[in-house]
Design a protein around this motif. Structure first.
Motif, PDB file in Angstrom:
ATOM      1  N   LEU A 113      22.077  55.537  20.566  1.00 55.02           N
ATOM      2  CA  LEU A 113      21.691  54.150  20.831  1.00 55.02           C
ATOM      3  C   LEU A 113      20.425  53.740  20.091  1.00 55.02           C
ATOM      4  CD1 LEU A 113      22.372  53.603  24.652  1.00 55.02           C
ATOM      5  CD2 LEU A 113      23.662  52.752  22.707  1.00 55.02           C
ATOM      6  N   HIS A 114      19.662  54.719  19.613  1.00 56.69           N
ATOM      7  CA  HIS A 114      18.390  54.410  18.965  1.00 56.69           C
ATOM      8  C   HIS A 114      18.597  53.470  17.769  1.00 56.69           C
ATOM      9  CE1 HIS A 114      14.154  55.002  18.214  1.00 56.69           C
ATOM     10  NE2 HIS A 114      14.454  55.049  16.932  1.00 56.69           N
ATOM     11  N   GLY A 115      17.955  52.308  17.825  1.00 60.48           N
ATOM     12  CA  GLY A 115      18.039  51.341  16.740  1.00 60.48           C
ATOM     13  C   GLY A 115      19.312  50.503  16.715  1.00 60.48           C
ATOM     14  N   LYS A 116      20.213  50.724  17.652  1.00 65.47           N
ATOM     15  CA  LYS A 116      21.472  49.978  17.678  1.00 65.47           C
ATOM     16  C   LYS A 116      21.278  48.638  18.371  1.00 65.47           C
ATOM     17  CE  LYS A 116      23.924  53.297  15.888  1.00 65.47           C
ATOM     18  NZ  LYS A 116      24.531  53.217  14.580  1.00 65.47           N
ATOM     19  N   LYS A 117      22.011  47.620  17.919  1.00 63.54           N
ATOM     20  CA  LYS A 117      21.999  46.302  18.553  1.00 63.54           C
ATOM     21  C   LYS A 117      23.031  46.303  19.669  1.00 63.54           C
ATOM     22  CE  LYS A 117      22.765  41.387  17.682  1.00 63.54           C
ATOM     23  NZ  LYS A 117      23.110  40.371  16.672  1.00 63.54           N
ATOM     24  N   ALA A 137      17.797  51.406  22.235  1.00 64.44           N
ATOM     25  CA  ALA A 137      18.587  50.271  21.748  1.00 64.44           C
ATOM     26  C   ALA A 137      17.755  48.995  21.703  1.00 64.44           C
ATOM     27  CB  ALA A 137      19.807  50.060  22.650  1.00 64.44           C
ATOM     28  N   GLN A 138      18.166  48.091  20.827  1.00 64.88           N
ATOM     29  CA  GLN A 138      17.598  46.738  20.765  1.00 64.88           C
ATOM     30  C   GLN A 138      18.547  45.873  21.580  1.00 64.88           C
ATOM     31  OE1 GLN A 138      14.624  46.908  19.107  1.00 64.88           O
ATOM     32  NE2 GLN A 138      15.312  49.019  18.857  1.00 64.88           N
ATOM     33  N   VAL A 139      18.212  45.637  22.849  1.00 66.96           N
ATOM     34  CA  VAL A 139      19.136  45.057  23.816  1.00 66.96           C
ATOM     35  C   VAL A 139      18.866  43.575  24.037  1.00 66.96           C
ATOM     36  CG1 VAL A 139      20.088  45.263  26.148  1.00 66.96           C
ATOM     37  CG2 VAL A 139      19.189  47.291  24.993  1.00 66.96           C
ATOM     38  N   THR A 140      19.931  42.798  24.035  1.00 70.17           N
ATOM     39  CA  THR A 140      19.878  41.413  24.488  1.00 70.17           C
ATOM     40  C   THR A 140      20.679  41.355  25.780  1.00 70.17           C
ATOM     41  OG1 THR A 140      19.755  40.599  22.218  1.00 70.17           O
ATOM     42  CG2 THR A 140      20.378  39.009  23.922  1.00 70.17           C
ATOM     43  N   LEU A 141      19.989  41.033  26.871  1.00 66.03           N
ATOM     44  CA  LEU A 141      20.627  40.935  28.181  1.00 66.03           C
ATOM     45  C   LEU A 141      20.933  39.469  28.437  1.00 66.03           C
ATOM     46  CD1 LEU A 141      18.049  43.148  28.476  1.00 66.03           C
ATOM     47  CD2 LEU A 141      19.306  43.559  30.567  1.00 66.03           C
ATOM     48  N   THR A 142      22.160  39.148  28.792  1.00 62.22           N
ATOM     49  CA  THR A 142      22.550  37.756  28.990  1.00 62.22           C
ATOM     50  C   THR A 142      23.087  37.534  30.398  1.00 62.22           C
ATOM     51  OG1 THR A 142      24.847  38.019  28.277  1.00 62.22           O
ATOM     52  CG2 THR A 142      23.203  37.614  26.547  1.00 62.22           C
ATOM     53  N   ASP A 143      22.934  36.312  30.851  1.00 57.62           N
ATOM     54  CA  ASP A 143      23.543  35.903  32.118  1.00 57.62           C
ATOM     55  C   ASP A 143      23.440  34.391  32.237  1.00 57.62           C
ATOM     56  OD1 ASP A 143      24.780  36.040  34.699  1.00 57.62           O
ATOM     57  OD2 ASP A 143      23.899  38.023  34.940  1.00 57.62           O
ATOM     58  N   LEU A 144      23.933  33.886  33.350  1.00 61.14           N
ATOM     59  CA  LEU A 144      23.917  32.454  33.621  1.00 61.14           C
ATOM     60  C   LEU A 144      22.487  31.986  33.904  1.00 61.14           C
ATOM     61  CD1 LEU A 144      27.084  32.341  35.896  1.00 61.14           C
ATOM     62  CD2 LEU A 144      26.900  31.588  33.512  1.00 61.14           C
ATOM     63  N   ASP A 182      22.331  34.371  16.653  1.00 61.81           N
ATOM     64  CA  ASP A 182      21.598  35.639  16.654  1.00 61.81           C
ATOM     65  C   ASP A 182      22.196  36.672  17.614  1.00 61.81           C
ATOM     66  OD1 ASP A 182      20.706  34.105  18.825  1.00 61.81           O
ATOM     67  OD2 ASP A 182      18.703  35.012  18.788  1.00 61.81           O
ATOM     68  N   LEU A 183      23.071  36.229  18.517  1.00 61.69           N
ATOM     69  CA  LEU A 183      23.771  37.191  19.376  1.00 61.69           C
ATOM     70  C   LEU A 183      24.901  37.895  18.635  1.00 61.69           C
ATOM     71  CD1 LEU A 183      24.160  35.394  22.839  1.00 61.69           C
ATOM     72  CD2 LEU A 183      22.688  37.325  22.274  1.00 61.69           C
ATOM     73  N   ILE A 184      25.488  37.198  17.665  1.00 59.21           N
ATOM     74  CA  ILE A 184      26.680  37.755  17.006  1.00 59.21           C
ATOM     75  C   ILE A 184      26.491  38.066  15.528  1.00 59.21           C
ATOM     76  CG2 ILE A 184      28.312  36.792  18.651  1.00 59.21           C
ATOM     77  CD1 ILE A 184      28.780  34.460  16.733  1.00 59.21           C
ATOM     78  N   VAL A 185      25.353  37.668  14.938  1.00 62.43           N
ATOM     79  CA  VAL A 185      25.089  37.961  13.534  1.00 62.43           C
ATOM     80  C   VAL A 185      23.742  38.664  13.421  1.00 62.43           C
ATOM     81  CG1 VAL A 185      24.752  37.002  11.228  1.00 62.43           C
ATOM     82  CG2 VAL A 185      26.416  35.952  12.789  1.00 62.43           C
ATOM     83  N   PRO A 186      23.683  39.888  12.938  1.00 61.76           N
ATOM     84  CA  PRO A 186      24.825  40.733  12.662  1.00 61.76           C
ATOM     85  C   PRO A 186      25.535  41.102  13.958  1.00 61.76           C
ATOM     86  CG  PRO A 186      22.813  42.026  12.512  1.00 61.76           C
ATOM     87  CD  PRO A 186      22.404  40.602  12.770  1.00 61.76           C
ATOM     88  N   PHE A 187      26.766  41.475  13.819  1.00 67.27           N
ATOM     89  CA  PHE A 187      27.585  41.812  14.978  1.00 67.27           C
ATOM     90  C   PHE A 187      26.966  42.988  15.711  1.00 67.27           C
ATOM     91  CE2 PHE A 187      31.520  43.074  17.180  1.00 67.27           C
ATOM     92  CZ  PHE A 187      31.921  41.817  17.635  1.00 67.27           C
ATOM     93  N   PRO A 188      26.927  42.950  17.058  1.00 69.35           N
ATOM     94  CA  PRO A 188      26.333  44.061  17.807  1.00 69.35           C
ATOM     95  C   PRO A 188      27.059  45.382  17.565  1.00 69.35           C
ATOM     96  CG  PRO A 188      26.862  42.208  19.263  1.00 69.35           C
ATOM     97  CD  PRO A 188      27.425  41.904  17.936  1.00 69.35           C
ATOM     98  N   ASP A 189      26.286  46.466  17.616  1.00 70.88           N
ATOM     99  CA  ASP A 189      26.887  47.797  17.528  1.00 70.88           C
ATOM    100  C   ASP A 189      27.666  48.104  18.801  1.00 70.88           C
ATOM    101  OD1 ASP A 189      25.733  48.840  14.955  1.00 70.88           O
ATOM    102  OD2 ASP A 189      23.879  48.315  16.015  1.00 70.88           O
ATOM    103  N   TYR A 190      27.142  47.620  19.939  1.00 68.34           N
ATOM    104  CA  TYR A 190      27.781  47.854  21.226  1.00 68.34           C
ATOM    105  C   TYR A 190      27.674  46.591  22.069  1.00 68.34           C
ATOM    106  CZ  TYR A 190      27.226  52.774  20.009  1.00 68.34           C
ATOM    107  OH  TYR A 190      27.259  53.971  19.379  1.00 68.34           O
ATOM    108  N   GLY A 191      28.683  46.379  22.885  1.00 71.60           N
ATOM    109  CA  GLY A 191      28.654  45.286  23.856  1.00 71.60           C
ATOM    110  C   GLY A 191      29.086  45.818  25.197  1.00 71.60           C
ATOM    111  N   ASP A 192      28.529  45.255  26.259  1.00 74.50           N
ATOM    112  CA  ASP A 192      28.859  45.684  27.610  1.00 74.50           C
ATOM    113  C   ASP A 192      29.212  44.453  28.412  1.00 74.50           C
ATOM    114  OD1 ASP A 192      28.969  46.973  30.135  1.00 74.50           O
ATOM    115  OD2 ASP A 192      26.881  46.439  30.484  1.00 74.50           O
ATOM    116  N   ASN A 193      30.189  44.602  29.240  1.00 71.77           N
ATOM    117  CA  ASN A 193      30.598  43.511  30.105  1.00 71.77           C
ATOM    118  C   ASN A 193      30.801  44.065  31.480  1.00 71.77           C
ATOM    119  OD1 ASN A 193      32.206  41.835  31.688  1.00 71.77           O
ATOM    120  ND2 ASN A 193      33.293  41.040  29.911  1.00 71.77           N
TER     121      ASN A 193
END
Length: 193
Positions: A113-117, A137-144, A182-193
């Protein structure tokens, strides 16, 4: 060949756990299998009780646990559960299991995960995103929008340590809306739902 199989099976010890009396294999310290540990935890928690959460008390104002060498304190808002459709205000067992799975997968070298988007969709209280950031990881946490205050507080509280290997930012994301570029470019290395 048959004697080799017998010798291996004799080395594995099985014990009964849980109210259902199922047998589980005892884990040895040299085994680093996240799947095996997860199944052991599941067995200990006696799944036949049909409780929605065995690891997490959703009536508590916070969940405390150790992860990645840090003591994490995740705030919850149980009173929000009375609002229809609001699930992101409390922790769920699945978040705890996923967070610990990530920790074990990185520790055992199965995942980098090190350095992964990483983009986490519907981050809720933010435990999984915090663990991913602690793992580099370089994490973007999203919610409502109405969930962001609690999410930001948990990120600030748990990632203010000087030895966080990655980073975390909180963003609003409403499912069905077009995401910010910026959430999708570049495309994330990993996504969680």
């Amino acid at each position: 060949m048959a004697s080799s199989t017998v010798a291996e099976s004799e080395m594995e010890e099985e014990i009964k756990l849980g109210s259902y009396g199922g047998k589980v294999r005892v884990l040895r310290q040299d085994e680093e299998s996240a799947a095996a540990e997860t199944m052991l935890l599941w067995g200990i928690q006696q799944p036949t009780f049909s409780k929605p959460n065995s690891f997490v008390s959703q009536s508590s104002l916070q969940l405390n646990l150790d992860a990645c060498g840090h003591y994490l304190s995740i705030l919850q808002s149980p009173s929000s559960l009375s609002t229809p459709g609001v699930t992101g205000s409390v922790m769920w067992d699945s978040g705890v299991v996923l967070g610990k799975f990530l920790e074990h997968a990185v520790d055992s070298g199965l995942l980098l995960l090190h350095g992964k988007k990483v983009v986490e969709l519907g981050s809720g209280c933010g435990l999984v995103g915090c663990i991913a950031a602690l793992l580099g990881a370089q994490v973007t946490l999203t919610d409502l929008p109405d969930r962001l205050r609690l999410l930001k507080k948990n990120i600030e509280t748990n990632l203010r340590h000087g030895n966080v290997r990655g980073s975390a930012v909180v963003r609003e994301l409403i499912w069905g809306d077009d995401p910010d570029q910026d959430l999708i470019v570049p495309f994330p290395d990993y996504g969680d739902n």
